[in-house]
Each structure stands twice: as structure tokens, then as C-alpha cells.
Enzyme design. Structure first.
Site, PDB file in Angstrom:
ATOM      1  CB  THR A 125      -0.908  -0.005   1.258  1.00  0.00           C
ATOM      2  OG1 THR A 125      -1.423   1.308   1.464  1.00  0.00           O
ATOM      3  CG2 THR A 125      -0.140  -0.395   2.521  1.00  0.00           C
ATOM      4  CG  ASP A 126      -1.067   5.032  -0.847  1.00  0.00           C
ATOM      5  OD1 ASP A 126      -1.590   4.406   0.102  1.00  0.00           O
ATOM      6  OD2 ASP A 126      -1.675   5.937  -1.465  1.00  0.00           O
ATOM      7  CD  GLU A 127      -3.113   3.544   4.535  1.00  0.00           C
ATOM      8  OE1 GLU A 127      -2.957   3.574   5.751  1.00  0.00           O
ATOM      9  OE2 GLU A 127      -4.216   3.369   3.992  1.00  0.00           O
ATOM     10  CE1 TYR A 153      -3.290  -2.420   6.083  1.00  0.00           C
ATOM     11  CE2 TYR A 153      -3.098  -0.069   5.609  1.00  0.00           C
ATOM     12  CZ  TYR A 153      -3.252  -1.372   5.166  1.00  0.00           C
ATOM     13  OH  TYR A 153      -3.356  -1.643   3.827  1.00  0.00           O
ATOM     14  CE  LYS A 157      -0.190  -4.488   3.178  1.00  0.00           C
ATOM     15  NZ  LYS A 157      -0.678  -5.819   2.692  1.00  0.00           N
TER      16      LYS A 157
HETATM   17  P1  NAD Z   1     -10.144  -6.672   3.061  1.00  0.00           P
HETATM   18  O1  NAD Z   1     -10.037  -6.424   4.526  1.00  0.00           O
HETATM   19  O2  NAD Z   1     -11.379  -6.316   2.334  1.00  0.00           O
HETATM   20  O3  NAD Z   1      -9.866  -8.216   2.766  1.00  0.00           O
HETATM   21  C1  NAD Z   1      -8.861  -8.958   3.411  1.00  0.00           C
HETATM   22  C2  NAD Z   1      -9.152 -10.437   3.214  1.00  0.00           C
HETATM   23  O4  NAD Z   1      -8.076 -11.175   3.810  1.00  0.00           O
HETATM   24  C3  NAD Z   1     -10.444 -10.914   3.875  1.00  0.00           C
HETATM   25  O5  NAD Z   1     -11.178 -11.737   2.983  1.00  0.00           O
HETATM   26  C4  NAD Z   1      -9.974 -11.701   5.088  1.00  0.00           C
HETATM   27  O6  NAD Z   1     -10.848 -12.757   5.455  1.00  0.00           O
HETATM   28  C5  NAD Z   1      -8.635 -12.226   4.578  1.00  0.00           C
HETATM   29  N1  NAD Z   1      -7.709 -12.523   5.675  1.00  0.00           N
HETATM   30  C6  NAD Z   1      -7.378 -11.736   6.726  1.00  0.00           C
HETATM   31  N2  NAD Z   1      -6.517 -12.356   7.531  1.00  0.00           N
HETATM   32  C7  NAD Z   1      -6.273 -13.570   6.976  1.00  0.00           C
HETATM   33  C8  NAD Z   1      -5.454 -14.666   7.338  1.00  0.00           C
HETATM   34  N3  NAD Z   1      -4.704 -14.659   8.453  1.00  0.00           N
HETATM   35  N4  NAD Z   1      -5.440 -15.758   6.533  1.00  0.00           N
HETATM   36  C9  NAD Z   1      -6.206 -15.810   5.418  1.00  0.00           C
HETATM   37  N5  NAD Z   1      -7.010 -14.797   5.029  1.00  0.00           N
HETATM   38  C10 NAD Z   1      -7.031 -13.690   5.788  1.00  0.00           C
HETATM   39  O7  NAD Z   1      -8.867  -5.925   2.443  1.00  0.00           O
HETATM   40  P2  NAD Z   1      -8.680  -5.228   1.001  1.00  0.00           P
HETATM   41  O8  NAD Z   1      -9.091  -3.820   1.105  1.00  0.00           O
HETATM   42  O9  NAD Z   1      -9.231  -6.105  -0.045  1.00  0.00           O
HETATM   43  O10 NAD Z   1      -7.096  -5.240   0.906  1.00  0.00           O
HETATM   44  C11 NAD Z   1      -6.408  -6.344   0.317  1.00  0.00           C
HETATM   45  C12 NAD Z   1      -4.921  -6.050   0.308  1.00  0.00           C
HETATM   46  O11 NAD Z   1      -4.664  -4.854  -0.433  1.00  0.00           O
HETATM   47  C13 NAD Z   1      -4.332  -5.807   1.708  1.00  0.00           C
HETATM   48  O12 NAD Z   1      -3.091  -6.430   1.767  1.00  0.00           O
HETATM   49  C14 NAD Z   1      -4.191  -4.301   1.796  1.00  0.00           C
HETATM   50  O13 NAD Z   1      -3.117  -3.954   2.630  1.00  0.00           O
HETATM   51  C15 NAD Z   1      -3.895  -3.949   0.343  1.00  0.00           C
HETATM   52  N6  NAD Z   1      -4.305  -2.594  -0.091  1.00  0.00           N
HETATM   53  C16 NAD Z   1      -5.586  -2.154   0.132  1.00  0.00           C
HETATM   54  C17 NAD Z   1      -5.960  -0.897  -0.347  1.00  0.00           C
HETATM   55  C18 NAD Z   1      -7.373  -0.387  -0.159  1.00  0.00           C
HETATM   56  O14 NAD Z   1      -7.663   0.766  -0.517  1.00  0.00           O
HETATM   57  N7  NAD Z   1      -8.312  -1.173   0.353  1.00  0.00           N
HETATM   58  C19 NAD Z   1      -5.049  -0.098  -1.043  1.00  0.00           C
HETATM   59  C20 NAD Z   1      -3.744  -0.592  -1.258  1.00  0.00           C
HETATM   60  C21 NAD Z   1      -3.403  -1.858  -0.787  1.00  0.00           C
HETATM   61  P1  TYD Z   2     -10.339   4.648   4.987  1.00  0.00           P
HETATM   62  O1  TYD Z   2     -11.391   4.295   3.990  1.00  0.00           O
HETATM   63  O2  TYD Z   2     -10.386   4.023   6.341  1.00  0.00           O
HETATM   64  O3  TYD Z   2      -8.930   4.385   4.286  1.00  0.00           O
HETATM   65  P2  TYD Z   2      -7.419   4.801   4.764  1.00  0.00           P
HETATM   66  O4  TYD Z   2      -7.435   5.200   6.168  1.00  0.00           O
HETATM   67  O5  TYD Z   2      -6.672   3.519   4.551  1.00  0.00           O
HETATM   68  O6  TYD Z   2      -6.998   5.890   3.827  1.00  0.00           O
HETATM   69  O7  TYD Z   2     -10.375   6.227   5.207  1.00  0.00           O
HETATM   70  C1  TYD Z   2     -10.178   7.127   4.119  1.00  0.00           C
HETATM   71  C2  TYD Z   2     -10.144   8.512   4.689  1.00  0.00           C
HETATM   72  O8  TYD Z   2     -11.447   8.841   5.187  1.00  0.00           O
HETATM   73  C3  TYD Z   2      -9.204   8.692   5.855  1.00  0.00           C
HETATM   74  O9  TYD Z   2      -8.585   9.974   5.776  1.00  0.00           O
HETATM   75  C4  TYD Z   2     -10.084   8.624   7.082  1.00  0.00           C
HETATM   76  C5  TYD Z   2     -11.406   9.184   6.574  1.00  0.00           C
HETATM   77  N1  TYD Z   2     -12.633   8.638   7.195  1.00  0.00           N
HETATM   78  C6  TYD Z   2     -13.608   9.500   7.720  1.00  0.00           C
HETATM   79  O10 TYD Z   2     -13.464  10.742   7.677  1.00  0.00           O
HETATM   80  N2  TYD Z   2     -14.730   8.957   8.280  1.00  0.00           N
HETATM   81  C7  TYD Z   2     -14.931   7.614   8.354  1.00  0.00           C
HETATM   82  O11 TYD Z   2     -15.967   7.170   8.922  1.00  0.00           O
HETATM   83  C8  TYD Z   2     -13.938   6.739   7.790  1.00  0.00           C
HETATM   84  C9  TYD Z   2     -14.110   5.244   7.847  1.00  0.00           C
HETATM   85  C10 TYD Z   2     -12.810   7.302   7.228  1.00  0.00           C
END
Ligand code: NAD
Ligand code: TYD
Length: 339
Positions: A125-127, A153, A157
Site C-alpha cells: 500500500t502507499d501507506e 496497519y 505492511k
Molecule cells: P479486506 O479487509 O477487504 O480483505 C482482506 C481479506 O483477507 C479478507 O477476505 C480476510 O478474510 C482475509 N484474511 C485476513 N486475515 C487472513 C489470514 N490470516 N489468513 C487468510 N485470510 C485472511 O482488504 P482489502 O481492502 O481487499 O485489501 C487487500 C490487500 O490490499 C491488503 O493487503 C491491503 O493492505 C492492500 N491494499 C488495500 C488498499 C485499499 O484501498 N483497500 C489499497 C492498497 C493496498
Molecule cells: P479509509 O477508507 O479508512 O482508508 P485509509 O485510512 O486507509 O486511507 O479512510 C479514508 C479517509 O477517510 C481517511 O482519511 C479517514 C477518513 N474517514 C472518515 O473521515 N470517516 C470515516 O468514517 C472513515 C471510515 C474514514
């Protein structure tokens, strides 16, 4: 090819499973997920009966179960989406993040080494780069930006990314890492900003904006993230990191106002609440490398993507109503009541 996808019952992993099944009729998809609160078999309902798809309920930290699966399946490629993914939950309970996001990666990579897997791809992730100031729009994260994390988090990562690079250097494991900006689209769990705001607005419930809503995120439609990972696992160079993003920076408050307007609701629903601890100010990805080296470009603009996303939540109420009527209610109460 046999592609093992972990976290495939989650948001991005689920979209990636659909992407592979639809676009690569030659590939077999082996999905591993332990179904935490964020994992959902309904997300995989469309592919469940496909002969090229199989599902295995396994925790990636379970060494024995992972070893047994790799030994029987012998995957060509492993793409690791499995993670604890919500910053707010990591502030409440860091332990689960360290276990899955770091130790789980070690278990998967050890299995890759043992069974000679051709590529381990870590979805990062970019985080991991920390945040950028709000008043320097010229600054963006490149692959050379130092890792500098803010939340449990992002720290978990970043730790995983370091471990992945160490396995490349020490053992020659053919790894790649992608670092993507915030995703949005179908199957996004309701705890995250965009689905939370859509669902609350549909119920005329308050829209809880943290702080002043000035924080900036760089949003990418989930299918574009899937196309980037697909290119990296096939054409990316082992040992390399690729940033993924679509130059689409938006303030949180502007995202919320867009959703309110598109749903025909009132801005009076917007409620400013206590800020997140350690809240990152701004994320912005420079995606030049993946464009230059692999020819990747996003296909969906934010204007089109947000329309599609809102339409998906309107058309798929059963998917999210089931979630918000379960344990999510307790989570919501804990995080937002009296905030
Ligand atoms: P999500 O929380 O929607 O899904 C995570 C999945 O992983 C779930 O289905 C959960 O059951 C499974 N999981 C968790 N722990 C597990 C374990 N110990 N063993 C097996 N399965 C397990 O997350 P997401 O938003 O789909 O993110 C997926 C990946 O992408 C993550 O690695 C996250 O860091 C990365 N990512 C997410 C974003 C975003 O905007 N959501 C952006 C960049 C990178
Ligand atoms: P989020 O979707 O949790 O993603 P991330 O923290 O990984 O960027 O949040 C996106 C942005 O929105 C973040 O700056 C926090 C803000 N946010 C709110 O203002 N209210 C909310 O209820 C949530 C869940 C997030």
C-alpha cells in the site's frame, strides 16, 4: 497457470479473482482465505461453481495447512492480498495486524521457497510511505521514497515489504511488490470511507467525517488495481517495487459531498467527529514507473468509477445489508457512538 490468491474473499482479492476468471481462460485460480469479519463468500458467489476456481478456508499463518496446500496444488504464482486492512481497527487491536500482515507473509514465502513457486507478489500500500504535507502538491511518493509509517496497519505492511525484499536478496525468491493508493468499487467492506458514506446516506444517517475532512487520499477504481497486479505478475521484474495510482487526489469532504449529491441527499447529514489518532494528511502516488516499464494506465476515471460504485451498492443491497445487520453493528457503535 495456477495462480494462488490469498484474501480472495475480501474486497480487492475478490475483484482480482473475478478479473482472472473473466480475462484469463487459461488460468486456474486457487483462493485461500480464513474468512475473518472482512471475508465474505457472497463476494465469490459468481465464480464458486467455475471449474477453474477452488476455495480453501485456511489461515495464512497456519504453516502446516499452507504447506499441505502448496504441496498438493503446486502453484506457479502466489498473489498475497490477505491482510488485516483497516487503520481504525489497527489502532484498537494491533496484534492481529502484526500476526497476519507480517508472520503470514513469512509463512507464504517459506512455502514459495520450498515448492519453487515462480513468483510471489506482495500486495502492499502507499501507506508504507507515511504522509505528505497538504501544502506541497508537487510532492508525490515514488518507489524510492523512504518507508515512514504512522499507524500499526501501515507499520505492519512496511515490515512485510522489508521482509519480502530480504527474501529476494537472501534467498533469490522471485518477488514483486505493488504499492497502490486507496481503492474503491464493488464488494468494498462498509467500514471504509466510500461504502460507509453511501450506506449511511441511503439510510439518512449522520455521515461521520474525521477532523475537518481536509485529509487527501488518491483514489483508484479497484479494477485498475487488478489490471496493474495482473501485468506485474506476468511482466514485472523480480525484486522490483511498482507504485500504482491514477493521479486522483481528493479531500475526504469532497468525496462525501459528491456521494451526498449523487444520492440526492442533504449536506446536513455531514457530521464532523473526533479525528483519527495519527491521521495521515495526504497520500499521492507517482505511477510513472509502472506506466513506463509495463505500459499500465488506469481505464476508469473517478467520475465514471464513483457512478459505477454507487450503482453497484444500489443494485446489491443484499450483499451489504447482511453485513451491517451482523457484528458490524457492534463495531459501528463502538467506533462512532459518542465520538
Ligand atoms: P479486506 O479487509 O477487504 O480483505 C482482506 C481479506 O483477507 C479478507 O477476505 C480476510 O478474510 C482475509 N484474511 C485476513 N486475515 C487472513 C489470514 N490470516 N489468513 C487468510 N485470510 C485472511 O482488504 P482489502 O481492502 O481487499 O485489501 C487487500 C490487500 O490490499 C491488503 O493487503 C491491503 O493492505 C492492500 N491494499 C488495500 C488498499 C485499499 O484501498 N483497500 C489499497 C492498497 C493496498
Ligand atoms: P479509509 O477508507 O479508512 O482508508 P485509509 O485510512 O486507509 O486511507 O479512510 C479514508 C479517509 O477517510 C481517511 O482519511 C479517514 C477518513 N474517514 C472518515 O473521515 N470517516 C470515516 O468514517 C472513515 C471510515 C474514514
Amino acid at each position: 497457470m495456477k495462480i494462488l490468491v490469498t484474501g480472495g474473499a475480501g474486497f480487492i482479492g475478490g475483484n482480482f479473482v473475478h478479473y482472472l476468471i473473466d480475462r484469463h481462460p487459461e488460468d486456474e485460480v486457487i483462493c485461500v482465505d480464513c474468512l475473518t469479519y472482512a471475508g465474505n463468500m457472497d463476494t465469490l458467489a459468481d465464480v464458486a461453481d467455475n471449474a477453474r476456481f477452488s476455495f480453501h478456508k485456511i489461515d495464512i499463518t497456519d504453516e502446516k495447512a499452507i504447506d499441505a496446500l502448496f504441496s498438493s496444488v503446486k502453484p506457479d504464482i502466489v498473489v498475497n492480498f490477505a491482510a488485516e486492512s483497516h487503520v481504525d481497527r489497527s489502532i484498537e487491536n494491533p496484534g492481529a495486524f502484526l500476526k497476519t500482515n507480517i508472520l503470514g507473509v513469512q509463512v507464504l514465502m517459506d512455502a514459495c521457497r520450498k515448492y519453487g513457486v515462480g513468483r510471489y507478489h506482495q500486495v502492499s500500500t502507499d501507506e508504507v510511505y507515511g504522509d505528505l504535507p497538504l501544502d506541497r502538491p508537487d510532492l508525490m511518493f515514488t518507489e524510492e521514497t523512504p518507508l515512514h509509517t504512522s499507524s500499526p496497519y501501515s507499520a505492519s505492511k512496511a515490515s512485510a515489504d522489508l521482509l519480502v525484499s530480504a527474501y529476494f536478496r537472501t534467498y533469490g525468491l522471485p518477488v514483486t511488490i505493488s504499492r497502490c493508493s486507496n481503492n474503491y468499487g464493488p464488494y468494498h467492506f462498509p467500514e471504509k470511507l466510500i461504502p460507509l458514506m453511501i450506506i449511511n446516506a441511503l439510510h439518512d444517517k449522520p455521515l461521520p467525517v474525521y477532523g475537518k475532512g481536509e485529509n487527501v487520499r488518491d483514489w483508484l477504481y479497484v479494477e485498475d488495481h487488478c489490471s496493474a497486479i495482473d501485468l506485474i505478475i506476468r511482466n514485472g521484474k523480480p525484486g522490483e517495487v511498482y507504485n500504482v495510482g491514477g493521479h486522483n487526489e481528493k479531500k475526504n469532504i469532497d468525496i462525501v459531498k459528491t456521494i451526498v449529491r449523487k444520492l440526492g441527499k442533504s449536506e446536513d447529514l455531514i457530521t464532523y467527529v473526533k479525528d483519527r489518532a495519527g491521521h495521515d494528511l495526504r497520500y499521492a502516488i507517482n505511477p510513472e514507473k509502472i506506466h513506463r516499464e509495463l505500459g499500465w494506465l488506469p481505464a476508469t476515471s473517478f467520475e465514471v468509477g464513483i457512478e459505477k460504485t454507487i450503482r453497484w451498492y444500489l443494485d446489491n443491497k443484499a450483499w451489504w445489508e447482511k453485513i451491517i445487520s451482523g457484528e458490524y453493528r457492534d463495531y459501528y457503535k463502538k467506533m462512532y457512538e459518542n465520538r
